[in-house]
Design a protein around this motif. Sequence first.
Motif, PDB file in Angstrom:
ATOM      1  N   CYS A   1     -39.253 -29.336  -5.985  1.00 55.97           N
ATOM      2  CA  CYS A   1     -40.471 -30.082  -5.386  1.00 55.97           C
ATOM      3  C   CYS A   1     -39.908 -31.340  -4.680  1.00 55.97           C
ATOM      4  O   CYS A   1     -39.525 -32.189  -5.430  1.00 55.97           O
ATOM      5  CB  CYS A   1     -41.685 -30.209  -6.130  1.00 55.97           C
ATOM      6  N   TYR A   2     -40.173 -31.467  -3.474  1.00 57.24           N
ATOM      7  CA  TYR A   2     -39.825 -32.951  -2.561  1.00 57.24           C
ATOM      8  C   TYR A   2     -41.069 -33.389  -2.343  1.00 57.24           C
ATOM      9  O   TYR A   2     -41.926 -32.672  -1.329  1.00 57.24           O
ATOM     10  CB  TYR A   2     -38.982 -32.415  -1.480  1.00 57.24           C
ATOM     11  N   VAL A   3     -41.785 -34.458  -2.640  1.00 54.33           N
ATOM     12  CA  VAL A   3     -42.553 -35.332  -2.164  1.00 54.33           C
ATOM     13  C   VAL A   3     -42.430 -36.209  -0.981  1.00 54.33           C
ATOM     14  O   VAL A   3     -41.583 -36.972  -1.179  1.00 54.33           O
ATOM     15  CB  VAL A   3     -43.328 -36.025  -3.281  1.00 54.33           C
ATOM     16  N   CYS A   4     -43.185 -36.141   0.025  1.00 52.74           N
ATOM     17  CA  CYS A   4     -42.919 -36.849   1.228  1.00 52.74           C
ATOM     18  C   CYS A   4     -43.343 -38.130   0.939  1.00 52.74           C
ATOM     19  O   CYS A   4     -44.340 -38.376   0.426  1.00 52.74           O
ATOM     20  CB  CYS A   4     -43.856 -36.365   2.564  1.00 52.74           C
ATOM     21  N   GLN A   5     -42.444 -39.347   1.317  1.00 54.92           N
ATOM     22  CA  GLN A   5     -42.619 -40.693   0.728  1.00 54.92           C
ATOM     23  C   GLN A   5     -43.615 -41.532   1.581  1.00 54.92           C
ATOM     24  O   GLN A   5     -43.980 -42.351   1.087  1.00 54.92           O
ATOM     25  CB  GLN A   5     -41.308 -41.360   0.575  1.00 54.92           C
ATOM     26  N   ASP A   6     -43.458 -40.937   3.010  1.00 52.06           N
ATOM     27  CA  ASP A   6     -44.495 -41.883   3.917  1.00 52.06           C
ATOM     28  C   ASP A   6     -44.966 -40.895   4.932  1.00 52.06           C
ATOM     29  O   ASP A   6     -44.715 -39.718   5.040  1.00 52.06           O
ATOM     30  CB  ASP A   6     -43.708 -43.079   4.301  1.00 52.06           C
ATOM     31  N   ALA A   7     -45.803 -41.715   5.907  1.00 54.82           N
ATOM     32  CA  ALA A   7     -46.231 -40.969   6.992  1.00 54.82           C
ATOM     33  C   ALA A   7     -45.162 -40.317   7.781  1.00 54.82           C
ATOM     34  O   ALA A   7     -45.327 -39.392   8.682  1.00 54.82           O
ATOM     35  CB  ALA A   7     -47.356 -41.800   7.949  1.00 54.82           C
TER      36      ALA A   7
ATOM     37  N   ARG B   1     -42.355 -35.644  10.092  1.00 57.53           N
ATOM     38  CA  ARG B   1     -41.304 -34.647  10.276  1.00 57.53           C
ATOM     39  C   ARG B   1     -41.257 -33.374   9.711  1.00 57.53           C
ATOM     40  O   ARG B   1     -40.967 -32.231  10.210  1.00 57.53           O
ATOM     41  CB  ARG B   1     -39.971 -35.218   9.578  1.00 57.53           C
ATOM     42  N   VAL B   2     -42.093 -33.310   8.598  1.00 55.43           N
ATOM     43  CA  VAL B   2     -42.413 -31.889   8.002  1.00 55.43           C
ATOM     44  C   VAL B   2     -43.070 -31.090   8.956  1.00 55.43           C
ATOM     45  O   VAL B   2     -42.800 -29.924   8.998  1.00 55.43           O
ATOM     46  CB  VAL B   2     -42.651 -31.997   6.527  1.00 55.43           C
TER      47      VAL B   2
ATOM     48  N   GLU C   1     -57.361 -39.620   0.961  1.00 55.27           N
ATOM     49  CA  GLU C   1     -55.793 -39.620   0.345  1.00 55.27           C
ATOM     50  C   GLU C   1     -55.126 -38.182   0.719  1.00 55.27           C
ATOM     51  O   GLU C   1     -55.799 -37.342   0.594  1.00 55.27           O
ATOM     52  CB  GLU C   1     -55.736 -39.936  -0.681  1.00 55.27           C
ATOM     53  N   SER C   2     -54.042 -38.459   0.926  1.00 55.80           N
ATOM     54  CA  SER C   2     -53.411 -37.245   1.306  1.00 55.80           C
ATOM     55  C   SER C   2     -51.847 -37.245   0.581  1.00 55.80           C
ATOM     56  O   SER C   2     -51.306 -38.292   0.478  1.00 55.80           O
ATOM     57  CB  SER C   2     -52.949 -36.944   2.773  1.00 55.80           C
ATOM     58  N   LYS C   3     -51.290 -36.068   0.307  1.00 59.53           N
ATOM     59  CA  LYS C   3     -50.064 -35.756  -0.345  1.00 59.53           C
ATOM     60  C   LYS C   3     -49.256 -34.663   0.278  1.00 59.53           C
ATOM     61  O   LYS C   3     -49.808 -33.456  -0.127  1.00 59.53           O
ATOM     62  CB  LYS C   3     -50.118 -35.821  -1.838  1.00 59.53           C
ATOM     63  N   MET C   4     -48.278 -34.887   0.666  1.00 57.20           N
ATOM     64  CA  MET C   4     -47.533 -33.675   1.287  1.00 57.20           C
ATOM     65  C   MET C   4     -46.207 -33.132   0.276  1.00 57.20           C
ATOM     66  O   MET C   4     -45.635 -34.303   0.178  1.00 57.20           O
ATOM     67  CB  MET C   4     -46.964 -33.913   2.755  1.00 57.20           C
ATOM     68  N   VAL C   5     -46.161 -32.108   0.180  1.00 56.64           N
ATOM     69  CA  VAL C   5     -44.845 -31.530  -1.006  1.00 56.64           C
ATOM     70  C   VAL C   5     -44.478 -30.437  -0.180  1.00 56.64           C
ATOM     71  O   VAL C   5     -45.022 -29.746   0.432  1.00 56.64           O
ATOM     72  CB  VAL C   5     -45.472 -31.346  -2.146  1.00 56.64           C
ATOM     73  N   TRP C   6     -43.040 -30.277  -0.369  1.00 60.61           N
ATOM     74  CA  TRP C   6     -42.248 -29.154   0.059  1.00 60.61           C
ATOM     75  C   TRP C   6     -41.840 -28.656  -1.321  1.00 60.61           C
ATOM     76  O   TRP C   6     -40.970 -29.036  -1.770  1.00 60.61           O
ATOM     77  CB  TRP C   6     -41.074 -29.604   0.953  1.00 60.61           C
ATOM     78  N   VAL C   7     -42.373 -27.456  -1.461  1.00 61.12           N
ATOM     79  CA  VAL C   7     -41.997 -26.719  -2.688  1.00 61.12           C
ATOM     80  C   VAL C   7     -41.043 -25.307  -2.328  1.00 61.12           C
ATOM     81  O   VAL C   7     -41.238 -24.595  -1.502  1.00 61.12           O
ATOM     82  CB  VAL C   7     -43.051 -26.091  -3.386  1.00 61.12           C
ATOM     83  N   SER C   8     -39.857 -25.404  -2.932  1.00 61.18           N
ATOM     84  CA  SER C   8     -38.870 -24.458  -2.812  1.00 61.18           C
ATOM     85  C   SER C   8     -38.863 -23.450  -3.948  1.00 61.18           C
ATOM     86  O   SER C   8     -38.496 -23.913  -5.096  1.00 61.18           O
ATOM     87  CB  SER C   8     -37.543 -25.008  -2.344  1.00 61.18           C
ATOM     88  N   CYS C   9     -38.780 -22.379  -3.754  1.00 65.12           N
ATOM     89  CA  CYS C   9     -38.528 -21.114  -4.760  1.00 65.12           C
ATOM     90  C   CYS C   9     -37.430 -19.996  -4.649  1.00 65.12           C
ATOM     91  O   CYS C   9     -37.114 -19.989  -3.490  1.00 65.12           O
ATOM     92  CB  CYS C   9     -39.950 -20.511  -4.790  1.00 65.12           C
TER      93      CYS C   9
ATOM     94  N   LYS D   1     -32.325 -36.124   4.154  1.00 64.90           N
ATOM     95  CA  LYS D   1     -31.140 -35.348   3.492  1.00 64.90           C
ATOM     96  C   LYS D   1     -31.505 -34.704   2.503  1.00 64.90           C
ATOM     97  O   LYS D   1     -30.994 -33.534   2.058  1.00 64.90           O
ATOM     98  CB  LYS D   1     -29.906 -36.438   3.478  1.00 64.90           C
ATOM     99  N   PRO D   2     -32.241 -35.185   1.359  1.00 59.92           N
ATOM    100  CA  PRO D   2     -32.435 -34.545   0.303  1.00 59.92           C
ATOM    101  C   PRO D   2     -33.359 -33.118   0.368  1.00 59.92           C
ATOM    102  O   PRO D   2     -33.133 -32.163  -0.175  1.00 59.92           O
ATOM    103  CB  PRO D   2     -33.291 -35.440  -0.762  1.00 59.92           C
ATOM    104  N   LEU D   3     -34.227 -33.285   1.385  1.00 56.92           N
ATOM    105  CA  LEU D   3     -35.107 -31.973   1.895  1.00 56.92           C
ATOM    106  C   LEU D   3     -34.482 -31.060   2.540  1.00 56.92           C
ATOM    107  O   LEU D   3     -34.467 -29.739   2.306  1.00 56.92           O
ATOM    108  CB  LEU D   3     -36.189 -32.444   2.598  1.00 56.92           C
ATOM    109  N   MET D   4     -33.194 -31.504   3.170  1.00 54.75           N
ATOM    110  CA  MET D   4     -32.308 -30.646   3.850  1.00 54.75           C
ATOM    111  C   MET D   4     -31.432 -29.647   2.886  1.00 54.75           C
ATOM    112  O   MET D   4     -31.199 -28.684   2.969  1.00 54.75           O
ATOM    113  CB  MET D   4     -31.298 -31.199   4.884  1.00 54.75           C
ATOM    114  N   GLU D   5     -30.942 -30.443   2.040  1.00 55.56           N
ATOM    115  CA  GLU D   5     -30.105 -29.864   0.981  1.00 55.56           C
ATOM    116  C   GLU D   5     -30.912 -29.002   0.098  1.00 55.56           C
ATOM    117  O   GLU D   5     -30.365 -27.735  -0.389  1.00 55.56           O
ATOM    118  CB  GLU D   5     -29.780 -30.993   0.084  1.00 55.56           C
ATOM    119  N   GLN D   6     -32.187 -29.274  -0.281  1.00 51.11           N
ATOM    120  CA  GLN D   6     -33.251 -28.607  -0.901  1.00 51.11           C
ATOM    121  C   GLN D   6     -33.471 -27.146  -0.246  1.00 51.11           C
ATOM    122  O   GLN D   6     -33.405 -26.094  -0.732  1.00 51.11           O
ATOM    123  CB  GLN D   6     -34.581 -29.326  -1.278  1.00 51.11           C
ATOM    124  N   GLY D   7     -33.684 -27.338   1.202  1.00 52.82           N
ATOM    125  CA  GLY D   7     -33.793 -26.046   2.020  1.00 52.82           C
ATOM    126  C   GLY D   7     -32.805 -25.210   2.008  1.00 52.82           C
ATOM    127  O   GLY D   7     -32.991 -23.993   2.221  1.00 52.82           O
TER     128      GLY D   7
END
Length: 628
Positions: A484-490, A495-496, A337-345, A439-445
Amino acid sequence: MLMLRRIHLQPGLMARHVSSKPGKRSFSLRAVCGAGLVGCGAGYLLSRMDGQLRERQLPGAGFRVCCEEMITPKQQALPNELRGIVGKQHVVENVTETGTMVGKGHAMVVVRPGTLQETMKVLEACLNAEVAILPQGAKTGITGGSVPRPCDRPMVVISTQRLQKILPIGDEAKQVLCFAGAGIFSVQETLKPLNRDSHSVLGSIFLNPSVAAGVAFGSGGTQIHKGPAFTNRALYCRVDANGQLKLVNTLGLNAHEDVVAFLVACHQDNAQALSSKDMDAKCTRAASWPKYPQHLTKLDGQVSRYNADLTGEDCNRSEGKVFILATIHDTFPMPQESKMVWVSCKDFATANHIKQKVALASPNCLPKQFEYMGREQFDCVDQGGRGIIKLIEMVGMSNLGTLWNFKLKFESLPLPFVNIIADKLLWYLNSAIPESLPKPLMEQGRKFDHHLIMEMTEFGNGELKQLDERLQRQLALNPGDISCYVCQDAFEKSRVMLFRFAVQPSIQTITVGKGRQGLIIDYAMPKNFDRILEMPKDCDIEMRCLCSHFGCNVFHESLMLSNDVDVKEVKKRIKQVIDEAGGKLPAEHGHGTEYEAPCSTQERWKRIDPTNSMNPGVGHSSSLKGYL
């Protein structure tokens, strides 16, 4: 008349052009993105319209020598001798080779052997003719180590691109034998049906760099639990003090009378795997970096990995001073199983705290990858990397290499502006291409300045749950400072990762587009180094793009500089800052022609290649026969 030109490439400087200011030099990073091949004619017109970009010849080093005056009868006869070994269609004379980002040089011959036996015969013929020998893989390196350069003899490039056999070992494929030209992406694809993962994943994986080059140049990659490309199980050729070819075999195969003939038979018989019976059960040589997770999570004053490390068999980080024929590497289980997250600080201290408390808290529970990206790097990819991401999406990873090779050939043509057309076109087209992330990830970035990309994986021992729980605790402690943004699918995961892999192409596109100087440096900081390195004052840095294999504390700086500064001097000053802070430079790209190798490394190269027949001049070492 065939001529050899001696050119000194200044460290950190790529394709060059003249700025609009009289008397000032401006240097732009070489194009890396194959997407610019589409519409080259339009890019040519755009480049000609840009008054800031006027082609300039590289300065020579003060002399030119005529091959016809220096060439010996044996050297003159060598091309025909090589044709007799590999076939005339695999030998090309008088070739101008262009590096991925650095270097453009002349080879008397480029030869592409198709078997290991042919390779050894080619090596022996070259040694007998007393030419300089340059081993070459997929030519994706960024420090010029696999591009011809001037020396006191004609240079012959021996390409491994026809030696691409990949042989998983045993029913469980816990190891894999790779011929020298096998690409790391090809290894990954070969192992997928066997539910195993390859030994290395690089940012340039879409260009399918060769396995042997990864070993030779000490490539690292994004997979923090695997370590850098490393193996003590190899088959390689070296040259002794008498100029004779010697075969070194540490593969650990059972005692075949002729290991080369055995592997050639596997190649010609189209074998799909090796049996465990073919392996010497008593062989205990490491096929990956020993206990790398334990080394990585010990946050001491040592660096995790660097190119001048002398650990291991002589093929490791040899930078072409031996000729690697085949290597054996450990493979790794595919995650359940795999879970990809983008964490912004909001600050770097928070990002570093997450690294220590989440990613590196235990050697037995590491994320698969843990990457850092600064805000300017995020903006850089968005402003210059959409084209390469879109191209990979359109043609696929496996097809990009063909476009890439065509692009390199195109850029080697003696025509104006060919080395900037691709990136100039991408610069103009970038805004017309859709954003690369959701789009949500671009805004977070755009909201935060420091970003972490972490892939948490499950192998059956609760690793993913442990990592996720650690992360959630940190998020709860700093709710306003972290998002924290959690990638929803493969698709979102891919894309990340493509966004991360577009780091270097994007800075080159922006640098060319804006007509600025560029400088790329990779370095490793001590594992307990907990801040961003402060750049020297008065360097006129217009854009500082910083990313990192954060778990390993290996950093990549991509700098866009004012046209008024001396890039060579800037690099020298940055290197001094890195050294004073306890860092090592370079970390994973090899010394090539960009970095001077330390004395200990050069002494090792002299030991394994005492006649200086192999890749002379690498790491700013002597290019003369016998190092004289």
